[in-house]
Design an enzyme around this catalytic site. Structure first.
Site, PDB file in Angstrom:
ATOM      1  N   LYS A  83       0.853  -1.186   0.000  1.00 50.06           N
ATOM      2  CA  LYS A  83       0.000   0.000   0.000  1.00 50.06           C
ATOM      3  C   LYS A  83       0.892   1.240   0.000  1.00 50.06           C
ATOM      4  O   LYS A  83       1.771   1.394   0.859  1.00 50.06           O
ATOM      5  CB  LYS A  83      -0.888  -0.036   1.252  1.00 50.06           C
TER       6      LYS A  83
HETATM    7  O1  G3P Z   1      -7.805   1.734   5.538  1.00 46.17           O
HETATM    8  C1  G3P Z   1      -8.159   2.970   5.056  1.00 46.17           C
HETATM    9  C2  G3P Z   1      -9.533   3.466   5.360  1.00 46.17           C
HETATM   10  O2  G3P Z   1     -10.482   2.468   5.191  1.00 46.17           O
HETATM   11  C3  G3P Z   1      -9.660   4.287   6.596  1.00 46.17           C
HETATM   12  O3  G3P Z   1     -10.977   4.499   6.996  1.00 46.17           O
HETATM   13  O4  G3P Z   1     -12.660   5.233   8.674  1.00 46.17           O
HETATM   14  O5  G3P Z   1     -10.234   5.775   9.031  1.00 46.17           O
HETATM   15  O6  G3P Z   1     -11.556   6.925   7.283  1.00 46.17           O
HETATM   16  P1  G3P Z   1     -11.363   5.674   8.059  1.00 46.17           P
END
Ligand code: G3P
Length: 214
Positions: A83
């Site tokens: 990633k």
């Molecule tokens: O892994 C990346 C992403 O899914 C993060 O989500 O909820 O932290 O915006 P969030």
């Protein structure tokens, strides 16, 4: 549509896997830090649990360092996807890793043009963060729709991995738009199974079943 679980919690991965909800896993430095485990050890543990792709994020922001990190992560298991953040240096690393046969997931994507640039660099998948866009008062799913359109227009093979999913509507809209993959926390996955009419109907059936002669 493929379902990935967005977590670094091995127990959540096991529980979701039992239910057939894990086509892959996505992690990020925040999720990894919450476990208190070493990154390398954790990714190894996760890769042993699941057959599908496991995204492991680099923490460098300079292409050569990202490349070394990416190569090391890719050595952990054959299902590791590296990633990489959506920055110019990141795209240099993506192009090189792709040429070496290492899969990449370009993350922190917030515009369709960024997604186009990631695809041109050869990214295996791109991660638009829909919830974080919604948080700013814009429409995250509109971004997904635009990325799908752009990729279709030019036959890019890069998969659209909808990330930062917060609720079932994000999943439904992704499915209706034909997004390739959705990644979500276990809590959101669990919420997808329930409906009050299912609970009501089941309660009635169980009550009526008591009246059936044995
Ligand atoms: O892994 C990346 C992403 O899914 C993060 O989500 O909820 O932290 O915006 P969030």
């Amino acid at each position: 549509m493929r379902y990935y679980i967005d977590t670094a919690d091995i127990e959540e991965i096991r529980q979701a896997n039992k239910r057939g909800w894990v086509d892959g896993v996505t992690t990020n430095p925040t999720l990894v830090a919450q476990t208190g485990k070493k990154h390398h050890d954790l990714i190894k543990e996760i890769c042993a649990e699941v057959e599908g792709p496991v995204s492991a994020e680099v923490i460098s922001i300079e292409s050569e360092k990202m490349l070394s990190e990416g190569r090391e992560l890719a050595k952990i298991a054959s299902n590791v996807v590296v990633k990489i953040p959506m920055i110019e240096e990141g795209l240099i690393a993506v192009k090189r890793l792709t040429a070496e046969g290492i899969k990449t997931n370009v993350t922190l994507v917030f515009s369709p043009i960024q997604a186009l640039m990631a695809a041109k660099a050869g990214a295996t998948m791109v991660s638009p963060f829909v919830g974080r866009i919604d948080d700013t008062g814009s429409n995250g799913m509109e971004l997904v729709s635009q990325i799908i359109q752009v990729y279709q227009n030019y036959d890019f093979n890069t998969d659209v991995l909808v990330a930062s999913i917060r609720h079932p509507m994000h999943v439904l809209e992704s499915a209706l738009m034909g997004a390739d993959i959705v990644t979500m926390p276990y809590k959101v996955m669990k919420g997808l199974t329930t409906h009050p009419l299912t609970d009501k109907g089941l309660a009635q059936f169980l009550k009526d079943a008591q009246k059936v002669p044995q």
